[in-house]
Design a protein around this motif. Sequence first.
Motif, PDB file in Angstrom:
ATOM      1  N   GLU A 216       0.832  -1.190   0.000  1.00 63.14           N
ATOM      2  CA  GLU A 216       0.000   0.000   0.000  1.00 63.14           C
ATOM      3  C   GLU A 216       0.874   1.251   0.000  1.00 63.14           C
ATOM      4  OE1 GLU A 216      -2.430   1.651  -0.963  1.00 63.14           O
ATOM      5  OE2 GLU A 216      -4.012   0.804   0.322  1.00 63.14           O
ATOM      6  N   SER A 217       0.433   2.269  -0.689  1.00 63.31           N
ATOM      7  CA  SER A 217       1.103   3.568  -0.668  1.00 63.31           C
ATOM      8  C   SER A 217       0.058   4.634  -0.964  1.00 63.31           C
ATOM      9  CB  SER A 217       2.235   3.622  -1.711  1.00 63.31           C
ATOM     10  OG  SER A 217       1.720   3.533  -3.032  1.00 63.31           O
ATOM     11  N   ARG A 218       0.338   5.836  -0.502  1.00 58.54           N
ATOM     12  CA  ARG A 218      -0.553   6.956  -0.775  1.00 58.54           C
ATOM     13  C   ARG A 218       0.237   8.238  -0.582  1.00 58.54           C
ATOM     14  NH1 ARG A 218      -5.203   6.003   3.197  1.00 58.54           N
ATOM     15  NH2 ARG A 218      -4.452   3.866   3.022  1.00 58.54           N
ATOM     16  N   SER A 219      -0.341   9.327  -0.996  1.00 59.56           N
ATOM     17  CA  SER A 219       0.324  10.605  -0.785  1.00 59.56           C
ATOM     18  C   SER A 219       0.365  10.925   0.701  1.00 59.56           C
ATOM     19  CB  SER A 219      -0.424  11.716  -1.533  1.00 59.56           C
ATOM     20  OG  SER A 219       0.116  12.975  -1.204  1.00 59.56           O
ATOM     21  N   PRO A 220       1.521  11.409   1.207  1.00 59.20           N
ATOM     22  CA  PRO A 220       1.588  11.748   2.635  1.00 59.20           C
ATOM     23  C   PRO A 220       0.707  12.933   2.998  1.00 59.20           C
ATOM     24  CG  PRO A 220       3.578  12.448   1.496  1.00 59.20           C
ATOM     25  CD  PRO A 220       2.797  11.633   0.520  1.00 59.20           C
ATOM     26  N   HIS A 221       0.275  13.700   2.019  1.00 58.34           N
ATOM     27  CA  HIS A 221      -0.591  14.859   2.273  1.00 58.34           C
ATOM     28  C   HIS A 221      -1.803  14.777   1.346  1.00 58.34           C
ATOM     29  CE1 HIS A 221       2.698  16.446   4.656  1.00 58.34           C
ATOM     30  NE2 HIS A 221       3.506  16.323   3.609  1.00 58.34           N
ATOM     31  N   PRO A 222      -2.714  13.830   1.588  1.00 57.95           N
ATOM     32  CA  PRO A 222      -3.867  13.663   0.701  1.00 57.95           C
ATOM     33  C   PRO A 222      -4.749  14.898   0.708  1.00 57.95           C
ATOM     34  CG  PRO A 222      -4.163  12.400   2.708  1.00 57.95           C
ATOM     35  CD  PRO A 222      -2.760  12.916   2.738  1.00 57.95           C
ATOM     36  N   SER A 223      -5.359  15.165  -0.424  1.00 56.13           N
ATOM     37  CA  SER A 223      -6.232  16.330  -0.552  1.00 56.13           C
ATOM     38  C   SER A 223      -7.562  15.889  -1.131  1.00 56.13           C
ATOM     39  CB  SER A 223      -5.580  17.388  -1.449  1.00 56.13           C
ATOM     40  OG  SER A 223      -5.265  16.825  -2.712  1.00 56.13           O
ATOM     41  N   SER A 224      -8.544  16.759  -1.033  1.00 56.67           N
ATOM     42  CA  SER A 224      -9.873  16.438  -1.542  1.00 56.67           C
ATOM     43  C   SER A 224      -9.886  16.495  -3.065  1.00 56.67           C
ATOM     44  CB  SER A 224     -10.897  17.420  -0.967  1.00 56.67           C
ATOM     45  OG  SER A 224     -10.552  18.744  -1.336  1.00 56.67           O
ATOM     46  N   VAL A 225     -10.912  15.911  -3.634  1.00 59.38           N
ATOM     47  CA  VAL A 225     -11.053  15.888  -5.095  1.00 59.38           C
ATOM     48  C   VAL A 225     -11.411  17.286  -5.595  1.00 59.38           C
ATOM     49  CG1 VAL A 225     -12.396  14.956  -7.021  1.00 59.38           C
ATOM     50  CG2 VAL A 225     -11.695  13.469  -5.149  1.00 59.38           C
ATOM     51  N   ASP A 226     -10.760  17.706  -6.646  1.00 61.19           N
ATOM     52  CA  ASP A 226     -11.042  18.986  -7.290  1.00 61.19           C
ATOM     53  C   ASP A 226     -12.271  18.805  -8.184  1.00 61.19           C
ATOM     54  OD1 ASP A 226     -11.031  21.372  -8.669  1.00 61.19           O
ATOM     55  OD2 ASP A 226      -9.255  20.907  -9.862  1.00 61.19           O
ATOM     56  N   ILE A 227     -13.465  19.051  -7.615  1.00 54.08           N
ATOM     57  CA  ILE A 227     -14.707  18.786  -8.347  1.00 54.08           C
ATOM     58  C   ILE A 227     -14.860  19.684  -9.574  1.00 54.08           C
ATOM     59  CG2 ILE A 227     -17.226  18.807  -8.190  1.00 54.08           C
ATOM     60  CD1 ILE A 227     -16.968  17.903  -5.312  1.00 54.08           C
ATOM     61  N   PRO A 228     -14.655  21.025  -9.483  1.00 54.40           N
ATOM     62  CA  PRO A 228     -14.783  21.841 -10.695  1.00 54.40           C
ATOM     63  C   PRO A 228     -13.801  21.417 -11.793  1.00 54.40           C
ATOM     64  CG  PRO A 228     -14.768  23.235  -8.750  1.00 54.40           C
ATOM     65  CD  PRO A 228     -14.399  21.865  -8.295  1.00 54.40           C
ATOM     66  N   GLY A 229     -12.551  21.134 -11.398  1.00 53.68           N
ATOM     67  CA  GLY A 229     -11.575  20.697 -12.395  1.00 53.68           C
ATOM     68  C   GLY A 229     -11.946  19.362 -13.016  1.00 53.68           C
ATOM     69  N   THR A 230     -12.450  18.438 -12.191  1.00 56.46           N
ATOM     70  CA  THR A 230     -12.842  17.118 -12.705  1.00 56.46           C
ATOM     71  C   THR A 230     -13.965  17.245 -13.711  1.00 56.46           C
ATOM     72  OG1 THR A 230     -12.194  16.062 -10.623  1.00 56.46           O
ATOM     73  CG2 THR A 230     -13.696  14.846 -12.045  1.00 56.46           C
ATOM     74  N   VAL A 231     -14.978  18.055 -13.394  1.00 55.18           N
ATOM     75  CA  VAL A 231     -16.120  18.228 -14.300  1.00 55.18           C
ATOM     76  C   VAL A 231     -15.682  18.880 -15.603  1.00 55.18           C
ATOM     77  CG1 VAL A 231     -18.323  19.416 -14.610  1.00 55.18           C
ATOM     78  CG2 VAL A 231     -17.806  18.293 -12.436  1.00 55.18           C
ATOM     79  N   LEU A 232     -14.867  19.931 -15.517  1.00 58.27           N
ATOM     80  CA  LEU A 232     -14.442  20.633 -16.724  1.00 58.27           C
ATOM     81  C   LEU A 232     -13.541  19.761 -17.591  1.00 58.27           C
ATOM     82  CD1 LEU A 232     -13.789  24.218 -15.310  1.00 58.27           C
ATOM     83  CD2 LEU A 232     -15.526  23.557 -16.990  1.00 58.27           C
ATOM     84  N   LEU A 233     -12.670  18.972 -16.969  1.00 55.57           N
ATOM     85  CA  LEU A 233     -11.826  18.074 -17.759  1.00 55.57           C
ATOM     86  C   LEU A 233     -12.684  17.034 -18.479  1.00 55.57           C
ATOM     87  CD1 LEU A 233      -9.024  17.074 -18.625  1.00 55.57           C
ATOM     88  CD2 LEU A 233      -9.013  15.615 -16.602  1.00 55.57           C
ATOM     89  N   ALA A 234     -13.677  16.480 -17.783  1.00 55.61           N
ATOM     90  CA  ALA A 234     -14.553  15.491 -18.409  1.00 55.61           C
ATOM     91  C   ALA A 234     -15.309  16.102 -19.576  1.00 55.61           C
ATOM     92  CB  ALA A 234     -15.532  14.936 -17.372  1.00 55.61           C
ATOM     93  N   VAL A 235     -15.821  17.324 -19.404  1.00 55.25           N
ATOM     94  CA  VAL A 235     -16.543  17.992 -20.494  1.00 55.25           C
ATOM     95  C   VAL A 235     -15.627  18.222 -21.687  1.00 55.25           C
ATOM     96  CG1 VAL A 235     -17.682  20.143 -21.164  1.00 55.25           C
ATOM     97  CG2 VAL A 235     -18.242  19.073 -18.979  1.00 55.25           C
ATOM     98  N   ALA A 236     -14.389  18.687 -21.415  1.00 54.77           N
ATOM     99  CA  ALA A 236     -13.447  18.951 -22.509  1.00 54.77           C
ATOM    100  C   ALA A 236     -13.083  17.676 -23.259  1.00 54.77           C
ATOM    101  CB  ALA A 236     -12.189  19.629 -21.960  1.00 54.77           C
TER     102      ALA A 236
END
Length: 488
Positions: A216-236
Amino acid sequence: MLHPVSETPIATTLPDTPSATARRRPAAAPLLTPLGLLTVLLGAALPMIDFFIVNVALPTIDRDLHADPATLEMIVAGYGVAYATLLVLGGRLGDMVGRRRLFLWGLAAFGLTSLACGLAPDAWTLVAARVAQGAAAALLLPQVLATIQAATTGSRRARAVSLYGGTAGVSSAVGQVLGGLLVSVDLAGSGWRAVFLVNVPIAAVALLLAARTVPESRSPHPSSVDIPGTVLLAVAMVALLLPLTEGRAAGWPLWSWLLLALFPFAAGAFLRVERRAERTGRTPLIPPSLLRIPSVRSGLTMIVPFSVGFGGFMFVIAVALQSGLHYGPLAAGMSLFPLCLAYFLASLAGPRLVHRFGRKVIITGSLIQGTGLVALALTVHAGWPTVPVAALAPSMTVLGLGQGLVLPVLLRIVLSELPVTQAGVGGGVMVTTQQSGLALGVATLGTLFLSLLPSAGIRDGFLAALLTQLAIVAGTTLLGLRLPRTMR
């Protein structure tokens, strides 16, 4: 255009000094064992194989499910669009909740959606299942590179990334070889359904192995999902890829032009949102600073044209061999076996050659690939319409050799300066770039080929597609001249 990069050598392996290791991988993180590496590479092969495995099965699906051309293209495009659109999100989720956990979830989802594809009663159910399968692949694949980055160091990492690069290229060709074999054998009368059902036991075995061998591994400083960026990337991504892959088959309706017109606005809005998020201290989906890393920028710039040419070639040759040379599914698939073997051997030799010859390896690989395209065009032109499978072997071998000296090295370049804390998102960006290029290649070279069929015929359409790919290879060769002369 590729921006100039520093003449400082790009390190394709990380130093094994304690300080560097401490900066890039937490000391307590377990190393990836050989069996663990084999397991994640097996998981990586499944999504890559399934991007192409359906190509040689399309005529059989058409006869069985009575699908029109637009629906058949959606069976291919639906998977690719969902896959490319969600890859970056999959990488970010792995950084947050754990890459091993997402790898296991992705394997389970990929097995279940493959089962749904294999049992689909009609064409549109198959399309829906393929979209879900692409989404599962997007959860699975980014965790492979992220795990390699986080759980290996030094020469182990260099070898693991080279094996990943070899897997990426070979799996694409193996997909069509395996698809042709499964359709021809017709296991228990399953026909085309076997190309999906075969994933179920493989995913189950990989799931059991991963539970025991993948750390198992993960980022030592996890952050929340960038919802606006995720939606705009999917649309593009949808606005670009959906009309390019589906517009021609649908007769270029109004919606396809509206989506293409929407793309630059969605892409521009995505860039502004990501820049603002990073500037204000939040974590964007794709940090713009990631693209300022010289190795990431130079590697991605070359991966795009390579993937466009490769994706278009694999689609066009599957159609040309079956419709023009009247190969059966097995013969069409087996014609690519020399390419697979040469690619894999070249990818294994890549690290030693790069250490000795630097960027000349990529330039030489591009020139060899161009030579293979010319040889294939001459073979087809001279022997049409009775070209035997054996006659294609020399040019396919040369093609595979050239491609195997290019893509694995480019993947190592992208990852060489990537911090472990951004391993998931960096891997997602790289694979998204690669998969988007494959989809664009199918759309552009595929559209060129299919549009020429009524007037020029299959042979001339195939030759035109090969010459177009040759021009793309020439551009990749020129981009290679902008890389640093030496790469450790």
